[in-house]
Design an enzyme around this catalytic site. Sequence first.
Site, PDB file in Angstrom:
ATOM      1  N   ASP A 315       0.848  -1.181   0.000  1.00 47.16           N
ATOM      2  CA  ASP A 315       0.000   0.000   0.000  1.00 47.16           C
ATOM      3  C   ASP A 315       0.884   1.231   0.000  1.00 47.16           C
ATOM      4  OD1 ASP A 315      -2.621  -0.744  -0.135  1.00 47.16           O
ATOM      5  OD2 ASP A 315      -2.688  -1.343   1.978  1.00 47.16           O
ATOM      6  N   ASP A 352      -5.702  24.963  11.552  1.00 43.28           N
ATOM      7  CA  ASP A 352      -5.942  23.659  10.920  1.00 43.28           C
ATOM      8  C   ASP A 352      -4.998  22.628  11.529  1.00 43.28           C
ATOM      9  OD1 ASP A 352      -6.320  21.530   9.318  1.00 43.28           O
ATOM     10  OD2 ASP A 352      -5.895  22.534   7.419  1.00 43.28           O
ATOM     11  N   ARG A 390     -16.131  21.737   1.154  1.00 45.68           N
ATOM     12  CA  ARG A 390     -14.818  21.149   0.889  1.00 45.68           C
ATOM     13  C   ARG A 390     -13.705  22.194   0.998  1.00 45.68           C
ATOM     14  NH1 ARG A 390     -14.753  18.159  -4.445  1.00 45.68           N
ATOM     15  NH2 ARG A 390     -16.249  19.704  -5.129  1.00 45.68           N
TER      16      ARG A 390
END
Lengths: 690, 590
Positions: A315, A352, A390
Amino acid sequence: MAATSKSRRLFDSSLVRQALAGSFRKLDPRRQVRNPVMFTVFVGSLLTSCLGIESLLFGGHESAGFVLSISAWLWFTLIFANFAEALAEGRGKAQADTLRKMKRDVEAKRLDAPDRNSACRTMLASQLRKGDVVLVETGDLVPADGEVIEGVASVDESAITGESAPVIRESGGDRSSVTGGTRVLSDWLIVRVSTNPGEAFLDRMIALVEGAKRQKTPNEIALDILLAALTIVFLVACTTLLPFSKYSVQTAGQGHPITISVVVALLVCLIPTTIGGLLSAIGIAGMDRMIRSNVIATSGRAVEAAGDVDVLLLDKTGTITLGNRQAVEFIPAPGVDLDALVDVAQLASLADETPEGRSIVVLAKEKYGLRGRNVHELGATFVPFSAQTRLSGVQLDGREIRKGETEAVEAFVRQHGGQTASEVRRAAEEIAKRGGTPLVVAEGGNALGVVHLKDIVKGGIKERFVQLRRMGIKTVMITGDNPLTAAAIAAEAGVDDFLAQATPEAKLKMIRSYQAEGRLVAMTGDGTNDSPALAQADVAVAMNSGTQAAKEAGNMVDLDSNPTKLIEIVEIGKQLLMTRGALTTFSLANDVAKYFAVIPAAFASTYPVLGRLNVMRLTTPESAVMSAVIFNALIIVMLIPLALRGVSYRPVGAERLLRDHMLVYGLGGLFTPFIGIKVVDLFLFAVGLT
Amino acid sequence: MSTNACLQLSLYLVVLLACVKPLGAYMARVYQGRPFVLDRVLGWLERSLYRLAGVNDQAEMTWRQYATAVLVFNGIGFLALYALLRLQGFLPLNPQKFGAVRPDLAFNTSVSFVTNTNWQSYGGESSLSYLSQMLGLGVQNFVSAATGMSVLVALIRGLARRSSETIGNFWVDLTRSVLYILLPLSLVLALVLVSQGVVQNFRPYERASLIDSSGAEANTVAEQTLPMGPAASQIAIKQLGTNGGGFFNANSSHPYENPTPLSNFLQMLAILLIPAALCHTFGVMAGDTRQGRAILAAMLAVFVPLALGTVVAEQAGTSILAKNGISQRASSSSPGGNMEGKETRFGITDSALWACATTAASNGCVNSMHDSFTPLGGLIPLWLMQLGEVVFGGMGSGLYGMLMFVVVAVFVAGLMVGRTPEYLGKKIEVYEMKMASLIILIPPLLVLIGTAVAVSGPGLAARDRDTGTVAALSNTPGAHGFTEILYTYSSTGNNNGSAFSGLSTDVPFYNLTLAVAMLAARFWLIIPILAVAGSLARKKSAPQSAGTLPTHTPLFVGLLVCVVLLVGALTFVPALALGPIVEQLQMTSH
C-alpha cells in the site's frame, strides 16, 4: 514486552533447565519415530547398550567399556538433538507465555441480545462461544477476539503491540476488531465474539511452536525424504560391511570381522544427524523469530512461502510514503506577491490541525521566515473543513480566507464575484501531474496562488526496494491515486510497478494474474474490502488494527500494524530455508573426514595396510571410532546457536549467496571435522582414556 | 603422461564434442516433429508402421499410459527373446547347430538385453545361432536403447511443458528413435567397420592351420576355429546404443570385432556419441541450450580427470613388474606400463580410455581385460559405474539419471539461497524429491546387497555342472576376488554390463541374482522417472528473477559434480576400501 523478549539471551538459564528436562522426555520412542534420522540413532543406541551389557556380563573380544562409551555418546547425540528442539520450543513458548499472560481467564459480561440494556450475565471468558455478544466497559479486559457491533471506545493494545498510545475502536469501518486481552480505557463496546476459545491467533501461534503439535511444512517434508534416503543408503553401506569384512577376514586369514558396535558407530557418524537433529529446532526458531518481530503466523507453511515471494504488493500510504502529505512550495498567482500568498496561506492553516495544515505553517516558517501566530490573539474564527464546502480557513476582521482543492476554491471565488486566473489552474494541474496535491488559497474573490502538497516518500525505502530487486522480488505499489500521481510517486520511490485507482476487484485481479505467471504474491491489508485479495495472496499479512474479516483472510497478523514489516517477513522466511540448506551441506560434507577416521580403524586387524589412510594419525582404532562419535555428538550442540539464530541473510543475488554458503558450509564442513576429530582424539589421549 | 597419450585423449574429446551440437540438434528436431531431411525419405515407412500397428501417432499419453506402454513393450520383448533363445535349435541360420540355451542363462541373457545392460554370461560364438544374435539380441540392442531415449524425451517434455497432462506418445518416440537416429547411424558405422575388416557373413565357422603350432606333444594345437557371422551390423548398434554385448565372447578385443586402431577409435567415439549429444538435445528441447551445456560440462568434469587417472595408473605399471626387472617406461619400441590383458594394437592409452568410456556410458564392451588393470586403474571404471551411470550413462538413462541428481543439487542449492528450489522454472516439491531419492537410492542398494549376499557364500563356489565337483568361482580370492564380485553387481545394478572377468558367473546363482538386479535397476527407475515427468508437466512454470538460482553457471556445475561424487563416494568408500583400495595399498607397500 517486545523489548525484553528481543534481548532474551540464547542460553537463558531457566530456559536451559527446562530444555534439559525436555530433552529426556523427548526420548519417548513415539516422538523419535517422527524423525527417521534420529530414530536410527535411537535404535543404534538401544542396540549398543544391549551389546555393552552383554559384553559386560559374558565378555567378548571387544571391551565392555568401549561399547558402553559408544553407547553413551549415541544417547548423548539423541539428547543433544532433543535439547536443541526443547530449547527452541522453550524460547517460543516463553514468548507466547508473555502474550498469554494477559489472556488469563477474565470475567465476561455476556448480553442476551446485542443491546446495551438487555440482560447481562457474568461468566468466564473461556466459556464464551463464537457468536456470543459481550459488553466491555471502562477498565474491562476484552474477553475474546471479536468484532465491535456497537459503541466507540479507546482501547489500550500495548500488551499486544507494545505501542503505548491508546487506539480507537468503533463499530463499522476498518477499526472494528478487538483482540482478547486488550483493555478498554474509556466508554464501552458491544463485541460479537468471533472465535471459540482455543482458536484465537494466540492459541494458534502457541500450537505452532510446540513441537508435538507442529505440522511439518512441505519443504521440511521434502528435506526429510532426502535425509531418509541418505539414511537408508548409509544403513545399507554400513550393514553390508558385516559380510564384506567376514569375507575379507576369511580370505586374508587374519584379524576379526567388524563388530556391530563399530558398524553402529560408523552409521551414526555418517547419517546426517547434524541436520536431522536440528531440523525441528530450525523450524521452531523460524516461527519464534516471526513472533519476536511481532508477527503471528497461522501456519509454518506461510513462513516458508514468505521466503519464496516474487511479488510484493505494498500500500502506498504508510508503507511507501509517510501517511500524510506535506507542503513543499508556494506558487503565487500572476500579480500576487509571494510573501502575500505565504501570509494568507499561513493564516488559513493556523487553526488547521491536520498534518497538511501544520506542514503549511512549518514551510512558511522554515522557508519564508514567517513566524507562527496565535489565531485567538488575532481574533480570528476558524472555519473547519466541511463536506459541503470542501474548504477550510479563517474569518479575520471581515477577511474570508479559504483553502481547498481547485474546483472548490474556484466555486468560492466565483461566489465572491471573482475569477480564478488560468495560470493558477495550470499550476495546479502541473502539480497533480508530478504526483503532488495542489491546494488553492483564496481571499474573498481573489485566488492568490497554489500550495504544492507532496507525498513524502519514506527515508530509506528506495534503498530497501533496490535490495528487494537484488533478491529477485518485484515491488508493486497499490494506491487509490490517479495514474499520473501514482506514476510520479512510483518513480520517486523506485518501485517496479504500480496499480493506480485500485479497487478491491483490481487488486484481486492483479494477484491472480501474477499467480497465473507462476509467481508467489505477498500483500498487506487491513480493511474488510482487502479480504478477498488477502485470501488470494500466498502470503497475506493482516494488520492487527484491521477488521476481523481481514485477519481471518490473511495467514499472518502483524501486531504492530506496520506495513513495512512484509520485507522483514520475507527475510525471516528465507533465513529459515537457508539455515536448513547450510546445515544439510555441512552435515554431508562432514562425512568425508569420518570415513578417514573410522574405516582404517574398523579394518585395522584384517588389513593393517589401511592404516595409511589414517591421515589424522589418531592414536588407536578405538580412539578413532570414539573421537568420530564424540565429534558427531558435540557438533550438534555447537551448532544450536546457528540453528536458533538462523544463517544471516544478506540481500545479494542467488549465485553469490550460493557461492558464499558453499565455501562456508561446504568447504568448512569438509575440513572442520578433520580438526575436530583430531582434537577429541588428543583430548582422549591426554586424559588417558585411550 | 606421454605426448602420445595426451594427443590421443585430446583428439578423442575434440571429435566427440564437435559431434555434440549437430547430432544433438538433429535429434531434437526428430523428437519435436520439426522437419529434417530423413523424414521426407522415410516418412512413408514411419506412417505405414503406425497404420500396421494400429497406433494413433497424434494421441498424447499421460505418464501412466506412457509407463504402461514401456512395460508392455519391454515385457513382450523379453518373452520373445527368451523363446528365441530356448528354441534356436529348431530355427534356421544356425550353421554350428547350437542347441537351446539353458533356462537360467536364457533368462539372464533376455533380461540383460531388454534392460540395455548386455551383461554376458554366455559366449556368443559358442552358444548362439546367427538368428538369435540378429533377431534376438540385435533387435533388443535397437529397441532397448530407443526405450531409454524415449523415457528421456518424455522427461524433457515434462520439464518444458506447462500445465500439461501428457508427456508425448511412447510408440512415436520409440519408432522415431530407431528409424531416424539409431538405424542410419548404425548403417554408416557398420559399413566403415566392414571396411576395416570386421566380418559380416552367414558362413559356418572356418578352420585354419596354425603356422606355428603350440603346446606339448600329446596335445599339440595345430588348428584354430575362426568364428564367422553377421558381426559388423551387430557391433555398430552395440556401440551406438550403449549396449556393449559383444558378438564374440572376447568383445571388442577380438580381431574380427575390432581389428584396427581406426575401428577402435570409431567404436570408442560411438560409445559416448549419443549420450553426449543428448545433452544438447535436452538443451534445445528445454528451450535453453545453456542448460544442456552445463550438464555436459558436469559430465566432462567427472569423466576427463578419471580417464586421465586410469591412463596414468596403467602407464605407471606395477611394482611386481618392476621387481621382475621389466622396464615400464614407454619408448618408441615399447608401450611400457601395465600391458597385461591389453591388446598390443591398442596399447595403454586406448585401453584405459576405452575402459573409462565404456563404464562412464553404460556400454560395458571391453577392448582389454579390466581384471588385469592395476588396482587404481580398475577402481576408476568400477567407480564410474557406481556413480549411478550418470556420467554420460546409458542411452537416455544416463541423462535422466543425471537430471535426478540435478533435482537433488537444485534442492540443496535452493535451500542455501533461501528459496523453494526450482529447475527450469518448475518447483521441486515433495513428490519430485521422493522420486529423485528413490532413483538415486535403488542402484547402490542393488549393488551393496547383491555383493553382500554373494560374498556370504552363494557367490563364492558352485558345483560344476559336468564334473559335479565344487569349484571356486573366482580365480583370485581375497581383496581382488572381492573387487570382482563388487564389480559384477556394480555393472548389473547400474545396467552397464561391463565384466571385470576373473569370476565365473554362468551359474544359476549369478544368472538369477544379476537378472533381478538388472530388472530392478532398469524398470524400478523408469517408472519414477516417468512419474516425475508427469508431475513436472502438470506444473506451472515460474519466471526467472534475480532470486532464481541460475543452473547453467560454473558454480552450479561444480555443485552438481560435488553431489554426484559425494553420493558415489559416501556410498561406496567402505566397500571400495576392502577391494581395490586395499589392493593398491598392498601393492605400493611391497
